[in-house]
Design a protein around this motif. Sequence first.
Motif, mmCIF file in Angstrom:
data_model
loop_
_atom_site.group_PDB
_atom_site.id
_atom_site.type_symbol
_atom_site.label_atom_id
_atom_site.label_comp_id
_atom_site.label_asym_id
_atom_site.label_seq_id
_atom_site.Cartn_x
_atom_site.Cartn_y
_atom_site.Cartn_z
ATOM 1 N N GLY A 61 -2.834 5.718 -2.874
ATOM 2 C CA GLY A 61 -3.573 5.699 -1.577
ATOM 3 C C GLY A 61 -4.994 6.157 -1.551
ATOM 4 O O GLY A 61 -5.682 5.752 -0.789
ATOM 5 N N SER A 95 -7.555 4.020 -3.597
ATOM 6 C CA SER A 95 -7.654 2.825 -3.070
ATOM 7 C C SER A 95 -8.754 2.971 -1.543
ATOM 8 O O SER A 95 -9.011 1.889 -1.117
ATOM 9 C CB SER A 95 -6.613 2.076 -2.433
ATOM 10 O OG SER A 95 -5.681 2.641 -1.700
ATOM 11 N N ASN A 147 1.001 -1.275 0.125
ATOM 12 C CA ASN A 147 0.074 0.092 -0.189
ATOM 13 C C ASN A 147 0.769 1.215 -0.084
ATOM 14 O O ASN A 147 2.080 1.154 0.001
ATOM 15 C CB ASN A 147 -1.018 0.087 1.239
ATOM 16 C CG ASN A 147 -0.296 -0.217 2.599
ATOM 17 O OD1 ASN A 147 0.919 0.261 2.739
ATOM 18 N ND2 ASN A 147 -1.098 -0.528 3.654
ATOM 19 N N SER A 148 0.375 2.280 0.020
ATOM 20 C CA SER A 148 1.314 3.679 -0.159
ATOM 21 C C SER A 148 1.939 3.789 1.092
ATOM 22 O O SER A 148 3.294 4.214 1.010
ATOM 23 C CB SER A 148 0.088 4.909 -0.236
ATOM 24 O OG SER A 148 -0.791 4.913 0.759
ATOM 25 N N ARG A 149 1.682 3.490 2.170
ATOM 26 C CA ARG A 149 2.571 3.596 3.501
ATOM 27 C C ARG A 149 3.683 2.814 3.589
ATOM 28 O O ARG A 149 4.988 3.194 3.492
ATOM 29 C CB ARG A 149 1.526 3.120 4.463
ATOM 30 C CG ARG A 149 2.542 3.479 5.868
ATOM 31 C CD ARG A 149 1.675 2.827 7.223
ATOM 32 N NE ARG A 149 0.255 3.376 7.313
ATOM 33 C CZ ARG A 149 0.242 4.046 8.532
ATOM 34 N NH1 ARG A 149 1.005 4.196 9.386
ATOM 35 N NH2 ARG A 149 -1.202 4.457 8.643
ATOM 36 N N GLU A 186 -7.369 4.082 1.177
ATOM 37 C CA GLU A 186 -6.277 4.035 2.189
ATOM 38 C C GLU A 186 -6.175 5.353 2.950
ATOM 39 O O GLU A 186 -6.190 5.379 4.220
ATOM 40 C CB GLU A 186 -4.995 3.646 1.602
ATOM 41 C CG GLU A 186 -3.643 3.499 2.669
ATOM 42 C CD GLU A 186 -2.523 3.130 2.214
ATOM 43 O OE1 GLU A 186 -1.589 3.283 2.938
ATOM 44 O OE2 GLU A 186 -2.317 2.931 1.153
ATOM 45 N N LEU A 187 -6.116 6.479 2.201
ATOM 46 C CA LEU A 187 -5.806 7.689 2.743
ATOM 47 C C LEU A 187 -7.185 8.670 2.179
ATOM 48 O O LEU A 187 -7.909 8.486 1.406
ATOM 49 C CB LEU A 187 -4.861 8.443 1.934
ATOM 50 C CG LEU A 187 -3.269 7.666 1.960
ATOM 51 C CD1 LEU A 187 -2.399 8.470 1.179
ATOM 52 C CD2 LEU A 187 -2.897 7.350 3.300
ATOM 53 N N GLN A 227 -4.756 9.664 7.201
ATOM 54 C CA GLN A 227 -5.891 8.770 7.030
ATOM 55 C C GLN A 227 -7.049 9.199 7.564
ATOM 56 O O GLN A 227 -6.886 10.368 8.486
ATOM 57 C CB GLN A 227 -5.540 7.471 7.819
ATOM 58 C CG GLN A 227 -4.647 6.458 6.887
ATOM 59 C CD GLN A 227 -3.941 5.300 7.644
ATOM 60 O OE1 GLN A 227 -4.066 4.939 8.644
ATOM 61 N NE2 GLN A 227 -4.149 4.121 6.760
#
Length: 229
Positions: A145, A148, A87-89, A150-151, A203
């Motif tokens: 991110g 998706s 994932n982006s993280r 995620e963020l 997030q």
Amino acid sequence: MSTKLSTQNTKKMVTKESIQNAYIDYVLTEGEQPKSVYIFAKKNEMEETEFYQFFGSFDAIEQSLWTDITTKTIAEIKTQEVWGQYNSREKALSFFYSFFELLKSKRSFATYSAKKIHKGFSTPTVWQGAKSEFETFASEILKDGIESGELTDRKFFADKYKDALWVQFVFVLNFWLNDISAGFEKTDEAIEKGVNVTFDLFQRSPIDNLLEYGKFLAKNGGMKEKMGF
């Protein structure tokens, strides 16, 4: 019967990398930049014109070194088999860990170069190329991110996420330059904690819920009169 030995020109070929390496050797030996391109070129058996085919100044050499490490890091991490699963993280963490692993081989140069930088709010000239490459990379993974889920895609703020990551990068770089722990293990810890805290801010948080609730109340303010309040 006598033989005559012929001599051949053994002049070394001048390349971008050979100039970079010669520059690193000079500044780490002398503690300062050469007084002129002429002196540097003569010391390294090249013509001034050969130097200028690759660089316009000594600062340009330093900028290229920082930029090259950044682009090499990005290229290498993207070849990892697990890259597509990150994932982006995780992609950001992979960059940070890999960058400082590569930079270890040039730590003496990095220390020399960074110490000459005047502290301020603007990006130093020697870091401008690295920053451009970093921001392009950061924008890419942050976009993924957001898409998706995620963020959080915060209006007016999401475009600044990459700036926050750059600030985190500069902080870790300065931390690493002063890190005297074995294997720079403290820097690894700073990376983990710093990147995770930064991405936590990207997030969704209770503040986002509060803001949305405020917008809802503002939009439906007339409801309280209808309910007798």
